[in-house]
Design a protein around this motif. Structure first.
Motif, short mmCIF file in Angstrom:
data_model
loop_
_atom_site.label_atom_id
_atom_site.label_comp_id
_atom_site.label_asym_id
_atom_site.label_seq_id
_atom_site.Cartn_x
_atom_site.Cartn_y
_atom_site.Cartn_z
N ASN A 131 3.73 1.95 -20.97
CA ASN A 131 2.36 2.02 -20.44
C ASN A 131 2.19 1.09 -19.25
O ASN A 131 1.63 1.45 -18.23
CB ASN A 131 1.37 1.59 -21.51
N ALA A 132 2.71 -0.13 -19.39
CA ALA A 132 2.52 -1.13 -18.34
C ALA A 132 3.34 -0.78 -17.10
O ALA A 132 2.93 -1.06 -15.98
CB ALA A 132 2.92 -2.51 -18.87
N LEU A 133 4.48 -0.14 -17.31
CA LEU A 133 5.37 0.15 -16.19
C LEU A 133 4.91 1.38 -15.40
O LEU A 133 5.08 1.43 -14.17
CB LEU A 133 6.79 0.38 -16.73
N ALA A 134 4.30 2.35 -16.09
CA ALA A 134 4.00 3.65 -15.47
C ALA A 134 3.27 3.53 -14.12
O ALA A 134 3.67 4.20 -13.16
CB ALA A 134 3.23 4.52 -16.44
N PRO A 135 2.21 2.72 -14.00
CA PRO A 135 1.49 2.71 -12.72
C PRO A 135 2.03 1.68 -11.72
O PRO A 135 1.48 1.57 -10.63
CB PRO A 135 0.07 2.34 -13.15
N ALA A 136 3.09 0.95 -12.06
CA ALA A 136 3.49 -0.21 -11.24
C ALA A 136 4.06 0.18 -9.89
O ALA A 136 4.86 1.10 -9.78
CB ALA A 136 4.51 -1.04 -12.01
N ASP A 137 3.62 -0.54 -8.84
CA ASP A 137 4.26 -0.45 -7.53
C ASP A 137 5.38 -1.47 -7.45
O ASP A 137 6.33 -1.31 -6.70
CB ASP A 137 3.27 -0.77 -6.41
N GLU A 138 5.20 -2.57 -8.18
CA GLU A 138 6.18 -3.66 -8.18
C GLU A 138 6.24 -4.21 -9.59
O GLU A 138 5.27 -4.11 -10.34
CB GLU A 138 5.74 -4.80 -7.25
N PRO A 164 13.25 6.88 -12.24
CA PRO A 164 13.58 7.72 -11.08
C PRO A 164 12.92 7.22 -9.79
O PRO A 164 13.52 7.26 -8.72
CB PRO A 164 13.05 9.10 -11.47
N ARG A 165 11.68 6.74 -9.87
CA ARG A 165 11.07 6.19 -8.65
C ARG A 165 11.53 4.74 -8.54
O ARG A 165 11.65 4.03 -9.53
CB ARG A 165 9.55 6.28 -8.72
N LYS A 166 11.81 4.33 -7.34
CA LYS A 166 12.35 2.99 -7.12
C LYS A 166 11.22 1.97 -7.11
O LYS A 166 10.36 1.99 -6.24
CB LYS A 166 13.11 2.94 -5.79
N VAL A 167 11.21 1.09 -8.09
CA VAL A 167 10.19 0.06 -8.18
C VAL A 167 10.85 -1.29 -7.86
O VAL A 167 11.78 -1.67 -8.55
CB VAL A 167 9.58 0.01 -9.59
N PRO A 168 10.39 -1.98 -6.81
CA PRO A 168 11.02 -3.28 -6.50
C PRO A 168 10.78 -4.28 -7.64
O PRO A 168 9.70 -4.33 -8.22
CB PRO A 168 10.31 -3.74 -5.22
N ILE A 169 11.82 -5.07 -7.92
CA ILE A 169 11.75 -6.04 -9.01
C ILE A 169 11.96 -7.42 -8.43
O ILE A 169 12.81 -7.63 -7.58
CB ILE A 169 12.86 -5.78 -10.05
N SER A 170 11.17 -8.41 -8.88
CA SER A 170 11.47 -9.78 -8.53
C SER A 170 11.40 -10.63 -9.79
O SER A 170 10.84 -10.22 -10.80
CB SER A 170 10.51 -10.29 -7.44
N LEU A 171 11.97 -11.83 -9.68
CA LEU A 171 12.18 -12.64 -10.87
C LEU A 171 11.41 -13.95 -10.76
O LEU A 171 11.38 -14.58 -9.71
CB LEU A 171 13.68 -12.94 -10.98
N VAL A 172 10.77 -14.36 -11.86
CA VAL A 172 10.16 -15.67 -11.95
C VAL A 172 10.78 -16.40 -13.14
O VAL A 172 10.83 -15.85 -14.25
CB VAL A 172 8.62 -15.58 -12.11
#
Lengths: 270, 231
Positions: A131-138, A164-172
């Motif tokens: 659910n949380a991932l579905a609308p994410a741009d990042e 399938p859609r490329k979602v940029p990931i960053s790390l904290v």
């Protein structure tokens, strides 16, 4: 398009997703951005507690999805900062009350009305995470310098990459302890980056003030509070908006004698 | 089966023959649909249009050329029995015969590469190639070999009937020769698996983590798994 939808997740529980969401939201709002936080942890809501908005909730996310109220009615405004809103999770239901499509629809309605939508993901890799991932741009993945948290972060990053859609990931990296890392008792930032090979967005040092602020429902980034964690969160917020803020080298921060001396001076000067 | 459009591979690329009857706009649509249905298969192709006696105006040809270009396809030449169509093609500087087209396109023509026939004495084993890092929770399973171009992180599992080659750091769990082949090997640029199995043998990485990483090969020798330099 409008807003950027950023999902904050970790896989493992207790690494600081909710604390990070609240602090980043307040920091972004203090920079003049209009921010909406969504608590996607249906059934185990607590972003409202950390943000100190618990007693103002009337409707929640499930009420909106099931049509009992308008989206606007469910948004709780934080009066301490200019433009910050919370869409709280339901207390009584579970994750299956909401579908990924519902989340996409909610964010679509909000996109034109704000600058940032921060989604606090539940722990785990199941329905709630989907659910949380579905609308994410990042996606921002939070981890701690512990083998188990890093392992779960690796899993989560793998799952996001498999979308399938490329979602940029960053790390904290949260709760880093400089002295333990220096003694080799804790995974260092480089150890973690070596395993996860994901761009680093920031490092938040362990800070007792976090516990106090969480219990009081008053995020550290409110009122320009000082302190290592508050500053680290503000730096991350600035990086999110595109500012080039160097990531402080934690390991050297309290390094040699000269460093300690200069810290002493700075502290007395402040 | 509609045979108003036929596609044929020729030396000069692709020959598209469009029957002279039927409306051009319908046929043009049908051609584009045919191309789109194949995904990116035709991308980079050189197309020669054979139109028979059909009369086409310059804008019709230009529109078709543009539609093809949007799909990464070059309209190479137009073959026609109609003077009107030929004239239209010339106005667009398109060749109207294969010979001319051949001359024009000759310098850019690539050599045709055909794989040699498979040597029946060296059939090899089928394998899986993984061109990315395997993160925690991922599993790759193959009856043949597995090659990973990337790391195998802790928490990932690779099981192969044959050999396992990791062009990166191996930190996960691997099982080579999973059906009992004791001659199977595991190779990695940095061999530090959580657990390594070959056929029925199991081992874990030695503790000395400070060892400089180097390419190593694990194999069964004298009834146990040994790691030797991978050269």
């Amino acid at each position: 398009m409008g807003a950027r939808v950023i999902t904050i997740t970790s896989g493992k529980g207790g690494v600081g997703k909710t604390t990070a969401t609240a602090n980043l939201a307040v920091a972004l709002a203090n920079m003049g951005k209009k921010v909406v936080c969504i608590d996607a942890d249906i059934g185990l809501r607590n972003l409202d507690i950390v943000m100190g908005l618990e007693n103002r909730i009337v409707y929640d996310l499930v009420d909106v999805v099931e049509g009992r109220c308008k989206l606007r009615q469910a948004l709780v405004k934080d009066k301490r900062v200019p433009d910050l809103y919370l869409l709280p999770a339901a207390q009584t239901r579970d994750k299956t009350a909401v579908s990924p499509q519902d989340m996409v629809m909610l964010t679509t309605q909000l996109r034109n009305e704000c600058d940032f939508i921060l989604i606090d993901s539940p722990a785990g890799i199941e329905w709630g995470f989907r659910n949380a991932l579905a609308p994410a741009d990042e996606v921002i993945v939070i981890t701690n310098p512990e083998a188990s948290a890093v392992r779960d972060a690796d899993r989560i990053i793998g799952l996001v990459e498999a979308e399938p859609r490329k979602v940029p990931i960053s790390l904290v990296i949260n709760r880093a302890k400089a002295d333990m890392i220096r003694k080799g008792d804790m995974l260092s930032v480089n150890d973690i980056l070596d395993i996860l090979s994901t761009p680093l967005l920031g490092v938040i040092p362990e800070d007792e003030q976090i516990i106090v602020s969480t219990n009081k429902g008053s995020p550290l980034t409110l009122d320009n509070q000082k302190g290592p964690a508050a500053e680290a969160f503000r730096d991350i917020a600035r990086r999110i908006t595109g500012a080039k803020v160097p990531i402080a080298e934690l390991e050297h921060k309290q390094g040699g004698f000269l460093h300690r001396l200069s810290r002493l001076f700075r502290r007395s000067g402040a | 089966m509609d045979d108003s459009i036929t596609l044929k591979g020729i030396k000069e690329g692709l020959l598209v023959t469009v029957k002279p009857d039927g409306r051009w706009s319908d046929l043009a649509n049908r051609l584009i649909t045919l191309i789109d249905a194949q995904g990116n298969f035709f991308k980079g192709a050189q197309v020669t249009l054979s139109l028979g006696p059909r009369e086409l105006r310059r804008q019709d040809l230009a529109a078709m050329q543009k539609l093809l270009e949007q799909r990464g396809i070059t309209l190479r030449a137009v073959l026609s029995e109609s003077d009107i169509t030929l004239d239209a093609a010339r106005k667009l500087a398109l060749p109207t015969s294969l010979q001319v087209a051949e001359l024009a396109a000759a310098p850019s023509e690539a050599l045709e590469l055909r794989p040699p026939p498979i040597d029946p004495e060296e059939p090899g084993l089928p394998g899986v190639l993984v061109k990315r890092t395997l993160r925690a929770g991922r599993t790759v399973h193959s009856d043949g070999h597995v090659v990973v171009l990337g790391d195998v992180n802790a928490g990932a599992v690779v099981v192969a009937g044959g050999d396992i080659v990791v062009w990166g750091r191996l930190r996960g769990t691997v099982h080579a020769g999973a059906y009992g082949d004791e001659s199977a090997v595991v190779c990695a640029l940095h061999l530090a698996p959580t657990q390594l199995r070959i056929a029925g043998y199991i081992t874990i990485s030695p503790e000395d983590r400070n060892r400089k990483p180097r390419p190593e090969k694990a194999l069964v020798r004298n009834g146990r798994i040994e790691a030797v330099p991978w050269e």
